[in-house]
Motif scaffolding. Structure first.
Motif, PDB file in Angstrom:
ATOM      1  N   VAL A 153       8.580  -1.649  -2.108  1.00 28.14           N
ATOM      2  CA  VAL A 153       7.643  -0.460  -2.165  1.00 28.14           C
ATOM      3  C   VAL A 153       6.038  -1.037  -1.645  1.00 28.14           C
ATOM      4  CG1 VAL A 153       8.614   0.537  -3.977  1.00 28.14           C
ATOM      5  CG2 VAL A 153       6.779  -0.774  -4.349  1.00 28.14           C
ATOM      6  N   PHE A 154       5.121  -0.361  -1.500  1.00 23.08           N
ATOM      7  CA  PHE A 154       3.687  -0.724  -0.913  1.00 23.08           C
ATOM      8  C   PHE A 154       3.344  -1.891  -1.957  1.00 23.08           C
ATOM      9  CE2 PHE A 154      -0.461   1.145  -0.044  1.00 23.08           C
ATOM     10  CZ  PHE A 154      -0.368   1.259   1.306  1.00 23.08           C
ATOM     11  N   GLU A 155       2.457  -2.727  -1.169  1.00 23.77           N
ATOM     12  CA  GLU A 155       1.883  -4.073  -1.820  1.00 23.77           C
ATOM     13  C   GLU A 155       0.847  -3.589  -3.026  1.00 23.77           C
ATOM     14  OE1 GLU A 155       3.737  -6.354  -1.647  1.00 23.77           O
ATOM     15  OE2 GLU A 155       2.672  -8.172  -1.695  1.00 23.77           O
ATOM     16  N   ASP A 156       1.357  -2.938  -4.241  1.00 16.46           N
ATOM     17  CA  ASP A 156       0.137  -2.605  -5.222  1.00 16.46           C
ATOM     18  C   ASP A 156       0.970  -2.958  -6.541  1.00 16.46           C
ATOM     19  OD1 ASP A 156      -0.676  -1.003  -7.226  1.00 16.46           O
ATOM     20  OD2 ASP A 156      -1.122   0.600  -5.797  1.00 16.46           O
ATOM     21  N   MET A 157       0.325  -4.046  -7.360  1.00 12.66           N
ATOM     22  CA  MET A 157       1.089  -4.543  -8.495  1.00 12.66           C
ATOM     23  C   MET A 157       0.989  -3.115  -9.322  1.00 12.66           C
ATOM     24  SD  MET A 157       2.055  -6.905  -9.869  1.00 12.66           S
ATOM     25  CE  MET A 157       1.870  -8.513 -10.408  1.00 12.66           C
ATOM     26  N   ALA A 158       0.262  -2.379  -9.600  1.00 18.22           N
ATOM     27  CA  ALA A 158       0.561  -1.244 -10.657  1.00 18.22           C
ATOM     28  C   ALA A 158       1.600  -0.584 -10.158  1.00 18.22           C
ATOM     29  CB  ALA A 158      -0.688  -0.359 -10.651  1.00 18.22           C
ATOM     30  N   LEU A 159       1.855  -0.198  -8.916  1.00 13.29           N
ATOM     31  CA  LEU A 159       3.189   0.718  -8.654  1.00 13.29           C
ATOM     32  C   LEU A 159       4.188  -0.423  -8.634  1.00 13.29           C
ATOM     33  CD1 LEU A 159       4.476   2.753  -6.894  1.00 13.29           C
ATOM     34  CD2 LEU A 159       3.890   1.602  -4.735  1.00 13.29           C
ATOM     35  N   LYS A 160       4.363  -1.420  -8.387  1.00 14.55           N
ATOM     36  CA  LYS A 160       5.462  -2.302  -8.560  1.00 14.55           C
ATOM     37  C   LYS A 160       5.899  -2.588 -10.052  1.00 14.55           C
ATOM     38  CE  LYS A 160       4.813  -5.010  -4.452  1.00 14.55           C
ATOM     39  NZ  LYS A 160       5.924  -4.905  -3.268  1.00 14.55           N
ATOM     40  N   LYS A 161       4.857  -2.469 -10.808  1.00 11.56           N
ATOM     41  CA  LYS A 161       5.007  -2.712 -12.447  1.00 11.56           C
ATOM     42  C   LYS A 161       5.812  -1.402 -12.861  1.00 11.56           C
ATOM     43  CE  LYS A 161       1.939  -6.232 -14.259  1.00 11.56           C
ATOM     44  NZ  LYS A 161       0.831  -6.326 -14.914  1.00 11.56           N
ATOM     45  N   ARG A 162       5.516  -0.265 -12.200  1.00 18.23           N
ATOM     46  CA  ARG A 162       6.208   1.007 -12.729  1.00 18.23           C
ATOM     47  C   ARG A 162       7.385   0.891 -12.274  1.00 18.23           C
ATOM     48  NH1 ARG A 162       1.235   3.454 -11.221  1.00 18.23           N
ATOM     49  NH2 ARG A 162       2.209   4.115  -9.230  1.00 18.23           N
ATOM     50  N   VAL A 163       7.824   0.466 -10.986  1.00 19.57           N
ATOM     51  CA  VAL A 163       9.212   0.585 -10.427  1.00 19.57           C
ATOM     52  C   VAL A 163       9.870  -0.473 -11.434  1.00 19.57           C
ATOM     53  CG1 VAL A 163      10.593  -0.167  -8.575  1.00 19.57           C
ATOM     54  CG2 VAL A 163       8.527   1.166  -8.240  1.00 19.57           C
ATOM     55  N   PHE A 164       9.383  -1.717 -11.666  1.00 14.58           N
ATOM     56  CA  PHE A 164      10.388  -2.526 -12.452  1.00 14.58           C
ATOM     57  C   PHE A 164      10.458  -2.056 -13.897  1.00 14.58           C
ATOM     58  CE2 PHE A 164      11.360  -6.722 -10.317  1.00 14.58           C
ATOM     59  CZ  PHE A 164      11.028  -6.325  -9.186  1.00 14.58           C
ATOM     60  N   GLN A 165       9.525  -1.357 -14.725  1.00 18.09           N
ATOM     61  CA  GLN A 165       9.901  -0.892 -15.805  1.00 18.09           C
ATOM     62  C   GLN A 165      10.842   0.157 -15.738  1.00 18.09           C
ATOM     63  OE1 GLN A 165       5.803   0.467 -16.420  1.00 18.09           O
ATOM     64  NE2 GLN A 165       5.375  -0.943 -17.887  1.00 18.09           N
ATOM     65  N   GLU A 166      10.894   0.824 -14.633  1.00 17.27           N
ATOM     66  CA  GLU A 166      11.853   2.024 -14.474  1.00 17.27           C
ATOM     67  C   GLU A 166      13.202   1.390 -14.368  1.00 17.27           C
ATOM     68  OE1 GLU A 166      12.632   6.048 -14.644  1.00 17.27           O
ATOM     69  OE2 GLU A 166      10.736   4.835 -15.067  1.00 17.27           O
ATOM     70  N   LEU A 167      13.236   0.220 -13.553  1.00 17.67           N
ATOM     71  CA  LEU A 167      14.694  -0.432 -13.402  1.00 17.67           C
ATOM     72  C   LEU A 167      15.114  -0.984 -14.564  1.00 17.67           C
ATOM     73  CD1 LEU A 167      13.703  -2.281  -9.775  1.00 17.67           C
ATOM     74  CD2 LEU A 167      15.242  -0.077 -10.160  1.00 17.67           C
ATOM     75  N   SER A 168      14.339  -1.570 -15.326  1.00 14.30           N
ATOM     76  CA  SER A 168      14.808  -2.159 -16.483  1.00 14.30           C
ATOM     77  C   SER A 168      15.433  -1.142 -17.544  1.00 14.30           C
ATOM     78  CB  SER A 168      13.437  -2.542 -17.550  1.00 14.30           C
ATOM     79  OG  SER A 168      13.312  -3.920 -17.251  1.00 14.30           O
ATOM     80  N   LYS A 169      15.056   0.327 -17.206  1.00 14.73           N
ATOM     81  CA  LYS A 169      15.658   1.298 -18.101  1.00 14.73           C
ATOM     82  C   LYS A 169      16.812   1.815 -17.628  1.00 14.73           C
ATOM     83  CE  LYS A 169      11.025   3.162 -19.527  1.00 14.73           C
ATOM     84  NZ  LYS A 169      10.336   4.332 -18.890  1.00 14.73           N
ATOM     85  N   VAL A 170      17.094   1.697 -16.317  1.00 16.45           N
ATOM     86  CA  VAL A 170      18.006   2.580 -15.561  1.00 16.45           C
ATOM     87  C   VAL A 170      19.206   1.746 -15.211  1.00 16.45           C
ATOM     88  CG1 VAL A 170      18.715   3.283 -13.191  1.00 16.45           C
ATOM     89  CG2 VAL A 170      16.515   4.184 -14.390  1.00 16.45           C
ATOM     90  N   CYS A 171      19.013   0.388 -14.982  1.00 13.47           N
ATOM     91  CA  CYS A 171      20.068  -0.464 -14.269  1.00 13.47           C
ATOM     92  C   CYS A 171      20.644  -1.370 -15.504  1.00 13.47           C
ATOM     93  CB  CYS A 171      19.488  -1.527 -13.526  1.00 13.47           C
ATOM     94  SG  CYS A 171      18.628  -0.965 -12.077  1.00 13.47           S
TER      95      CYS A 171
END
Ligand SMILES: CCC/C=C/C(=O)SCCNC(=O)CCNC(=O)[C@H](O)C(C)(C)COP(=O)([O-])OP(=O)([O-])OC[C@H]1O[C@@H](n2cnc3c(N)ncnc32)[C@H](O)[C@@H]1OP(=O)([O-])[O-]
Length: 719
Positions: free
Chosen positions: A378-396
């Motif tokens: 995704v876009f080079e934005d730390m806050a956005l990437k952190k949200r994605v990784f938190q979400e992935l933690s829950k889903v995967c």
């Protein structure tokens, strides 16, 4: 080093036994000479077959021997003697016949090839020429145009192409060695004179000079400043204009001009550096050969921008199922169409069918619960990437590896927001990701060895040159890019133009100068990063001098260019002007010239004449200086890794070896002296201050690049 057997009571079978590629080391040459002598003198032997152990005929001369004095029998007389012998010799080619291996096959009277084998004369890629008769025999066998093409490019060809060109006698799907023995028995009664390639007359085109001239121009255009292809052309000319006995002498003279050249040393260094780079090691002792990668059958990519699309293509074309995720329907549809188009074009080019059935496109992260690995792009934005990784933690599922394609953000900070920091790793692709060969595998302090092994192995499977690096802002490649770009813009302030700087770098051999490269990549990305890091915009203290930030020199010209909406090729204007948005034909823009003049007069800068030498030294020594710091910091394990990153990711010319090898070739003492000189002239540029490791290496007598590791191994490693 070569096994000798008598088979079918009358065929001498000589098997080269020098794993892994049966290279023609001095011991192998010696063994071939002895075996041939035996075969020719034994009356029971009616024919000879030469093959290689483990399904590999021969990978050519032993490149490691090039660094020392020649030992053992020289290749040319050995090969001439095989060809001149009175008993038929058949080459049974499986796997590869490259370089000296191909030349060995050319002196055999017949060549039988397995359908999967590859042949070629890649010497030119090592900065030398095929000097065991290759430049004299191949043109005699297949004519000047085809031989020129193969010798000047070093291209490997398939068995089928070799058959079409008339290089080989038979292609087989059976065991080439067994077939060659049968073939040899049938050849016993046949005359050999027409089978001795050196005795053939070179088929010569009527317009030889025009052809050689055209190929010379082509070579000069493609590989600016590279010596070996030009020497190859001269050697092939000799094959067209001289008898073999004279041509082989000319070949040898030309080889002498290349053999000890800096370019040959650099290109041979690159060959080994590329192979060394995959051999990663962690301070824990875990390394490439004791860590098992996981098998990856399915992957997901988050974000279908330029990078994401390229990554999807790279994965799908090696047979991995991919789920591509976007946040909006329109973006998903656009990304999907583009990926399909890319895969179809790629498949057409390779003559295979596009693996579209492996693709799935979705708007929902929930669809990722079963994949083996996710790459976030995704876009080079730390806050956005952190949200994605938190979400992935829950889903995967808990075993899914989570990778980020960030080009410089903190991989460990992302690992920290997940429930599995040991399964998080950076996979930094380079744009366009389906074309560029480089992959930086960024190891966070908590990445497990299995995770690193998996990312490295996946890179290899995708055909990438993967390099394991440590976690710091910009990792290796982009961290080093900063001082390089800074020097280029400082040189603009001082009196240079973008085209002058680009020309100096392109004449040095870079695929693209720094400003043309920036226009291609897009200038807005760096502008946004500078804004976010507070270097421009409201966060800057108004009392701050315009040409200084954070206590050091700062050049605001790139910001001024962006303020005018000039973002590079995509907007049709950047450091250069283009015919249209998206155009690629860069022309100098008088508006940039005006901007530079106004800028200099505004800040009272007297422009001076800047030499190409200063451009090269300031840009490249600053680049290497940061490389030394990266080695000190343990972000790269060895100089070879840095060089491979610059060769495959940043267009550094291969015949320069990479920034670290180039520094060692110039001489570390000289690099140190020039950096000291430039730092004295520009004390507000910390990147020009020589690094402690550079000073240490000079104090230790400037050891060759392969030995630097001994001087850094005690330092802390972030790998
Ligand atoms: C008068 C002179 C005229 C003749 C000149 C020549 O012939 S010039 C030569 C012209 N020939 C060429 O340019 C061919 C160069 N070789 C290749 O292109 C490829 O190795 C390959 C296609 C043969 C096999 O690919 P693959 O992916 O299966 O395997 P891989 O690539 O990973 O290599 C495995 C190991 O073998 C090593 N090694 C390999 N070749 C040589 C060599 N010639 N020598 C020494 N070492 C060599 C390689 O370093 C590696 O070592 P490591 O890391 O395990 O310690």
């Amino acid at each position: 080093m070569a096994r000798y057997e008598l088979v079918k009571r009358s065929v001498a079978l000589i098997t080269l036994t020098n794993p892994p590629v049966n290279a023609l080391s001095s011991a192998v040459r010696h063994a071939i000479a002895k075996s041939m002598e035996h075969a020719l003198n034994d009356p029971k032997v009616k024919a000879v077959v030469i093959c290689g152990e483990n399904g590999r005929f021969c990978g050519g001369a032993d490149i490691r021997e090039f660094a020392g004095p020649l030992r053992g029998p020289p290749l040319v007389p050995l090969l001439d003697a095989i060809e001149a012998g009175e008993k038929p010799v058949v080459a049974a080619i499986e796997g590869v016949a490259l370089g000296g291996g191909f030349e060995l096959a050319l002196v055999c009277h017949y060549r039988i090839v397995h359908f999967k084998a590859r042949l070629g004369l890649p010497e030119v890629t090592l900065g030398i020429l095929p000097a065991a008769g290759g430049t004299q025999r191949l043109p005699r066998l297949i004519g000047i145009p085809a031989a020129l093409e193969l010798i000047t490019t070093g291209r490997h060809i398939s068995a089928q192409e070799a058959l079409k060109l008339g290089i080989v006698d038979q292609v087989t799907e059976q065991n080439a060695c067994e077939l060659a023995v049968e073939f040899a028995l049938r050849a016993v009664a046949k005359p050999l004179s027409s089978r001795r390639v050196s005795m053939l007359t070179t088929p010569c085109p009527p317009d030889l000079d025009a052809l050689l001239e055209a190929v010379t121009m082509q070579v000069k255009r493609k590989a600016r400043g590279v010596m070996a292809p030009l020497a190859c052309i001269q050697a092939v000319r000799a094959a067209a204009t001289m008898p073999y006995s004279k041509g082989i002498k000319r070949e040898s003279e030309l080889m002498a001009t290349l053999f000890n050249s800096g370019q040959a040393r650099a290109l041979q260094y690159c060959f080994f550096a590329q192979r060394t780079a995959g051999k990663w090691t962690l301070p824990s002792g875990a390394q490439w050969n004791n860590s098992k990668p996981r098998e990856i059958r399915s992957a997901a990519i988050i974000g279908l921008g330029t990078m994401g699309r390229g990554i999807v293509v790279s994965l799908a074309r090696v047979g991995i199922s991919v789920i591509a995720v976007e946040s909006e329907k329109k973006l998903l549809e656009t990304g999907k169409q583009m990926v399909i188009g890319m895969l179809e074009r790629d498949a057409k080019r390779r003559g295979v069918s596009a693996s579209l059935n492996l693709l799935k496109f979705t708007l929902s992260l929930q669809d990722l619960k079963d994949v083996d690995l996710v790459i976030e792009a995704v876009f080079e934005d730390m806050a956005l990437k952190k949200r994605v990784f938190q979400e992935l933690s829950k889903v995967c599922r808990p075993a899914t590896l989570l990778c980020t394609n960030t080009s410089g953000l903190d991989v460990d900070a992302l690992a920290g927001v997940t429930d599995r920091p040991h399964l998080v790793v950076g996979m930094h692709f380079f744009s366009p990701a389906h074309v560029m060969k480089l992959l930086e595998v960024v190891c966070g302090p908590r990445s497990s060895s299995e995770t690193i092994a998996t990312a490295m192995s996946l890179g290899k499977r995708m055909g990438k040159v993967s390099v394991a690096v440590g976690n710091c802002p910009g990792f290796v490649g982009n961290r080093m890019l900063k001082p390089y770009l800074d020097q280029a813009t400082f040189l603009l302030e001082e009196g240079a133009t973008p085209e002058q700087i680009d020309k100096a770098l392109e004449d040095f051999g870079f695929a693209m100068g720094v400003f043309r490269m920036s226009d291609l990549a897009g200038l807005d990305v760096g502008w946004r990063v500078r804004k976010e890091s507070g270097l421009i915009g409201p966060d800057v203290d108004p009392k701050n001098p315009p040409r200084r930030r954070q206590g050091r020199r700062y050049c605001p010209i790139p910001d001024m260019v962006c303020e005018q909406g000039r973002f590079g090729q995509k907007t049709g204007r950047g450091w250069y002007m283009y015919d249209k948005p998206g155009g690629t034909n860069a022309k100098p823009d008088p508006l940039i010239q005006n901007l530079l003049e106004m800028y200099r007069s505004r800040y009272g800068i007297q422009p001076r004449n800047i030499s190409d030498q200063e451009i090269i030294e300031r840009c490249l020594f600053a680049l290497a200086n940061e490389g030394f710091r990266i080695l000190e910091d343990g972000i790269a394990a060895r100089p070879e890794d840095i060089d491979v990153i610059y060769l495959f990711g940043y267009g550094f010319p291969r015949h320069g070896g990479g920034p670290m090898f180039y520094a060692s070739m110039v001489g570390l003492e000289r690099v140190l002296e020039r950096l000291e000189h430039y730092h004295q002239a520009h004390p507000d540029v910390p990147h020009l201050e020589p690094s402690p490791l550079l000073k240490k290496l000079v104090a230790c007598g400037s050891p060759p690049v392969q030995k630097w590791r001994e001087h850094i191994k005690t330092m802390h490693s972030h790998l």
